[in-house]
Design a protein around this motif. Structure first.
Motif, PDB file in Angstrom:
ATOM      1  N   ILE A  28       2.291   1.770  -3.529  1.00 60.48           N
ATOM      2  CA  ILE A  28       1.309   2.554  -4.457  1.00 60.48           C
ATOM      3  C   ILE A  28       1.023   4.022  -4.063  1.00 60.48           C
ATOM      4  O   ILE A  28       1.255   4.926  -4.981  1.00 60.48           O
ATOM      5  CB  ILE A  28       0.053   1.699  -4.483  1.00 60.48           C
ATOM      6  CG1 ILE A  28       0.069   0.136  -4.540  1.00 60.48           C
ATOM      7  CG2 ILE A  28      -1.033   2.152  -5.218  1.00 60.48           C
ATOM      8  CD1 ILE A  28       0.671   0.044  -6.086  1.00 60.48           C
ATOM      9  N   GLU A  29       0.984   4.036  -2.587  1.00 55.59           N
ATOM     10  CA  GLU A  29       0.859   5.710  -2.201  1.00 55.59           C
ATOM     11  C   GLU A  29       2.037   6.652  -2.883  1.00 55.59           C
ATOM     12  O   GLU A  29       1.864   7.494  -3.265  1.00 55.59           O
ATOM     13  CB  GLU A  29       0.585   5.726  -0.806  1.00 55.59           C
ATOM     14  CG  GLU A  29       0.243   6.892  -0.368  1.00 55.59           C
ATOM     15  CD  GLU A  29       1.532   7.770   0.359  1.00 55.59           C
ATOM     16  OE1 GLU A  29       1.456   8.971   0.365  1.00 55.59           O
ATOM     17  OE2 GLU A  29       2.332   7.055   0.857  1.00 55.59           O
ATOM     18  N   ARG A  30       3.007   5.852  -2.596  1.00 58.78           N
ATOM     19  CA  ARG A  30       4.536   6.768  -2.896  1.00 58.78           C
ATOM     20  C   ARG A  30       4.365   6.999  -4.478  1.00 58.78           C
ATOM     21  O   ARG A  30       4.828   8.101  -5.046  1.00 58.78           O
ATOM     22  CB  ARG A  30       5.732   6.303  -2.573  1.00 58.78           C
ATOM     23  CG  ARG A  30       5.930   6.061  -0.884  1.00 58.78           C
ATOM     24  CD  ARG A  30       6.402   7.430  -0.547  1.00 58.78           C
ATOM     25  NE  ARG A  30       6.458   7.571   0.899  1.00 58.78           N
ATOM     26  CZ  ARG A  30       7.536   7.263   1.808  1.00 58.78           C
ATOM     27  NH1 ARG A  30       8.281   6.389   1.089  1.00 58.78           N
ATOM     28  NH2 ARG A  30       7.243   7.460   2.946  1.00 58.78           N
ATOM     29  N   ALA A  45       0.816  -1.240   0.106  1.00 59.91           N
ATOM     30  CA  ALA A  45      -0.040   0.302   0.025  1.00 59.91           C
ATOM     31  C   ALA A  45       1.044   1.389   0.159  1.00 59.91           C
ATOM     32  O   ALA A  45       0.508   2.207  -0.497  1.00 59.91           O
ATOM     33  CB  ALA A  45      -0.960  -0.231   1.282  1.00 59.91           C
ATOM     34  N   LEU A  46       1.994   1.302   0.873  1.00 60.59           N
ATOM     35  CA  LEU A  46       2.937   2.270   0.743  1.00 60.59           C
ATOM     36  C   LEU A  46       3.477   2.638  -0.741  1.00 60.59           C
ATOM     37  O   LEU A  46       3.720   3.713  -1.065  1.00 60.59           O
ATOM     38  CB  LEU A  46       3.907   1.947   1.996  1.00 60.59           C
ATOM     39  CG  LEU A  46       4.892   3.143   1.942  1.00 60.59           C
ATOM     40  CD1 LEU A  46       4.348   4.553   2.444  1.00 60.59           C
ATOM     41  CD2 LEU A  46       6.035   2.893   2.965  1.00 60.59           C
ATOM     42  N   THR A  62       1.957   7.172  -6.634  1.00 62.25           N
ATOM     43  CA  THR A  62       1.196   7.807  -7.313  1.00 62.25           C
ATOM     44  C   THR A  62       0.959   9.194  -6.621  1.00 62.25           C
ATOM     45  O   THR A  62       0.433  10.217  -7.110  1.00 62.25           O
ATOM     46  CB  THR A  62      -0.300   7.181  -6.913  1.00 62.25           C
ATOM     47  OG1 THR A  62      -0.479   6.914  -5.442  1.00 62.25           O
ATOM     48  CG2 THR A  62      -0.448   5.921  -7.918  1.00 62.25           C
ATOM     49  N   THR A  63       1.597   9.468  -5.464  1.00 57.56           N
ATOM     50  CA  THR A  63       1.530  10.970  -4.800  1.00 57.56           C
ATOM     51  C   THR A  63       2.912  11.649  -5.050  1.00 57.56           C
ATOM     52  O   THR A  63       3.064  12.784  -5.052  1.00 57.56           O
ATOM     53  CB  THR A  63       1.047  10.844  -3.628  1.00 57.56           C
ATOM     54  OG1 THR A  63       1.835  10.292  -2.777  1.00 57.56           O
ATOM     55  CG2 THR A  63      -0.397  10.180  -3.492  1.00 57.56           C
ATOM     56  N   ARG A  64       4.039  10.770  -4.862  1.00 58.54           N
ATOM     57  CA  ARG A  64       5.352  11.510  -4.759  1.00 58.54           C
ATOM     58  C   ARG A  64       6.203  11.278  -6.240  1.00 58.54           C
ATOM     59  O   ARG A  64       6.855  12.153  -6.500  1.00 58.54           O
ATOM     60  CB  ARG A  64       6.053  10.791  -3.636  1.00 58.54           C
ATOM     61  CG  ARG A  64       7.370  11.261  -3.670  1.00 58.54           C
ATOM     62  CD  ARG A  64       8.419  10.521  -2.448  1.00 58.54           C
ATOM     63  NE  ARG A  64       7.870  10.951  -1.165  1.00 58.54           N
ATOM     64  CZ  ARG A  64       8.356  10.710   0.096  1.00 58.54           C
ATOM     65  NH1 ARG A  64       9.793  10.149  -0.027  1.00 58.54           N
ATOM     66  NH2 ARG A  64       7.812  10.919   1.153  1.00 58.54           N
TER      67      ARG A  64
END
Length: 222
Positions: free
Chosen positions: A125-127, A122-123, A129-131
């Motif tokens: 995917i989050e990184r 999950a981390l 798509t956002t970072r």
């Protein structure tokens, strides 16, 4: 004529995969000598051919090169994939370091304990798509060219495509909010040398599975 570069590493992706990508994209044929046992690694260490006792190691142009970043920089410069001046090189370095950070997270995921994998995925995917991916989407928009730096293929483009494909293995629709990156993926995947590397039967390695994790743990005493 100098011989083909020879790559010394395990029979999987790891830190060598980006080196395989870069050589393949440059149209350079290479040989691989696989480290399949602890003894294979010990022999290399005992023979004194690993500067810091570590792999990847690449025999190229009469050198035994170690340290992934050094190997990649050398190949990029040798095959004209490293920009036309210092400023372009600086941008390529920054873009490459970003994708290296993301790919590192993905690379180590299979080696993590089962109870933390879901959280770490999950981390990632989050990184992604956002970072990371927003930076490259904006770079393509602002630059207005087919490539990230200048107007020709560079190490930054090759590394970004590798990162995109790795992220898609984690989540197939990871690029859904990034239309320019989707188009970029299509373009760079169709560069003839890269297209060839993406075909079945090439020297590209499959995603890391449990069997390979077990082999790596044995070789490196992990």
């Amino acid at each position: 004529m100098a011989g083909k570069p020879k790559l010394h590493y395990t029979k999987g992706r790891g830190k060598m995969e980006s080196i395989r990508w870069l050589l393949a994209a440059a149209g350079v044929e290479f040989e691989e000598e696989f480290i399949e046992t602890k003894e294979d690694l010990e022999k290399l260490r005992n023979d004194g051919v690993l500067l810091f006792q570590q792999v990847p190691m690449v025999e190229i142009d009469g050198m035994r090169m170690v340290q992934t970043r050094a190997i990649l920089s050398y190949i990029a410069a040798k095959y004209n994939l490293y920009g036309k001046d210092l400023k372009e090189r600086a941008w390529i370095d920054m873009y490459v370091e970003g994708t290296t950070d993301l790919m590192g997270m993905i690379m180590y995921l299979p080696f993590q304990p089962a109870d933390t994998k879901e959280k770490n995925l999950a981390l990632i995917i989050e990184r992604a798509t956002t970072r990371y991916f927003p930076v490259y989407e904006k770079a393509l928009k602002d630059h207005g060219q087919d490539y990230l730096v200048g107007n020709k293929l560079s190490w930054a483009d090759i590394h970004l495509l590798e990162a995109i494909l790795m992220a898609e293995e984690c989540k197939p629709d990871v690029l859904s909010a990034f239309p320019l990156l989707q188009a970029f993926k299509g373009r760079i995947s169709n560069v003839p040398t890269i297209k060839k590397f993406l075909q079945p039967g090439s020297q590209r390695k499959p995603p890391t599975d449990e069997n390979f994790v077990a082999v790596v743990r044995k070789i490196f005493n992990m």
